[in-house]
Design an enzyme around this catalytic site. Structure first.
Site, short mmCIF file in Angstrom:
data_model
loop_
_atom_site.label_atom_id
_atom_site.label_comp_id
_atom_site.label_asym_id
_atom_site.label_seq_id
_atom_site.Cartn_x
_atom_site.Cartn_y
_atom_site.Cartn_z
N ILE A 177 1.04 -1.07 -0.04
CA ILE A 177 -0.14 0.11 0.03
C ILE A 177 0.97 1.26 -0.07
CG2 ILE A 177 -0.12 -0.01 2.54
CD1 ILE A 177 -2.83 1.04 2.47
N SER A 178 0.49 2.38 -0.89
CA SER A 178 1.64 3.33 -0.97
C SER A 178 1.57 4.11 0.32
CB SER A 178 1.14 4.45 -2.04
OG SER A 178 0.91 3.67 -3.30
N GLN A 179 2.73 4.81 0.45
CA GLN A 179 3.18 5.77 1.42
C GLN A 179 1.74 6.64 1.78
OE1 GLN A 179 6.46 7.81 0.44
NE2 GLN A 179 6.80 8.76 2.73
#
Ligand code: SAH
Length: 236
Positions: free
Chosen positions: A82-84
């Site tokens: 999951i992206s930052q």
């Protein structure tokens, strides 16, 4: 009688600890926004409110949930992340989402970015190439009762022509060239936010499709998982 008493005490303890957990997550989201999002220049109030509201931890498998609000991507299984939080905020802001928009996302992953967009626009269509992750995202989205997110498993390179054209397209995996079908499925004046380049040398671009052609603006260097499927064949 005694058993009943123990049961009632246990239920009371659990509901107390569950609600204190929720308070804890609300606090963590507030801190995430204050420390990672606002100081880095995100100003769109709707985007900021959405990051404060959507329970990011609900999109992360139990064993990594403790990292949900930290300043980095988090593993969601199948070698994907999951992206930052900042990258999610930046990409969402660049897209300039409006309440009547129909958005296409390539790379559903956990479903978190789709949920953020679902709070801001009319409809979100999202494609994920790993069937197990598409199922994971669908469950997360259903549990949180979003009715305007449509997820399918497939190769996002080809877009979702049946629902095109889109007001915006957000790509959360990196091809080495912008897929043509995605450009074709973007409305005139529509925006696409996409990381492009060979791992690990990728750049985030903001693309605007105008009646005269494509405008391309370089945003920042980024690190996304590579786009799989058709793009790999084209490369060979
Ligand atoms: N937006 C996600 C993060 C996605 S990580 C979130 O909010 O959690 C990137 C995802 O892109 C991975 O799940 C990966 O499986 C997927 N992906 C890679 N190539 C793809 C392709 N060709 N089509 C659709 N999804 C793809």
């Amino acid at each position: 009688m005694k058993n009943k008493f123990v049961f009632i005490v246990l239920v009371a303890m659990c509901s107390q600890s569950c609600s204190s957990n929720q308070n804890n997550y609300t606090q963590l989201r507030k801190r995430m926004v204050e420390e990672q999002i606002i100081p880095r220049g995100i100003t769109n109030k709707d985007v900021i409110n959405t990051l404060l509201t959507v329970p990011r931890h609900e999109f992360i498998p139990e064993k990594n949930r403790k990292y949900s609000y930290e300043d980095h991507p988090v593993n969601i299984g199948y070698d994907q992340t999951i992206s930052q939080p900042y990258i999610v905020a930046l990409m969402t802001e660049l897209l300039e989402p409006l309440t009547f928009h129909k958005i296409l996302e390539i790379g559903t992953g956990s479903g978190y970015q789709a949920a953020i967009l679902a709070e801001l626009v009319k409809e979100v269509y999202s494609i994920e190439i790993i069937p197990e992750l598409a199922e994971f995202a669908k469950k997360n989205i259903e549990r949180l009762k979003y009715k305007n997110v449509f997820i399918k498993s497939g190769d996002g390179y080809f877009g979702w022509p049946q629902n095109a054209p889109f007001d915006g397209i957000i790509v959360t995996c990196a091809p080495d060239k912008i897929p043509k079908p995605l450009l074709n499925q973007l409305k005139i004046n529509g925006k696409m936010v996409i990381p492009v380049g060979d791992y690990p040398h990728q750049t985030l671009y903001l693309i605007t499709k105008t009646s005269k052609g494509i405008e391309k603006k370089e945003i920042i260097p980024v690190l996304f998982v590579p786009m799989k499927g058709e793009v790999e064949k084209i490369k060979e």
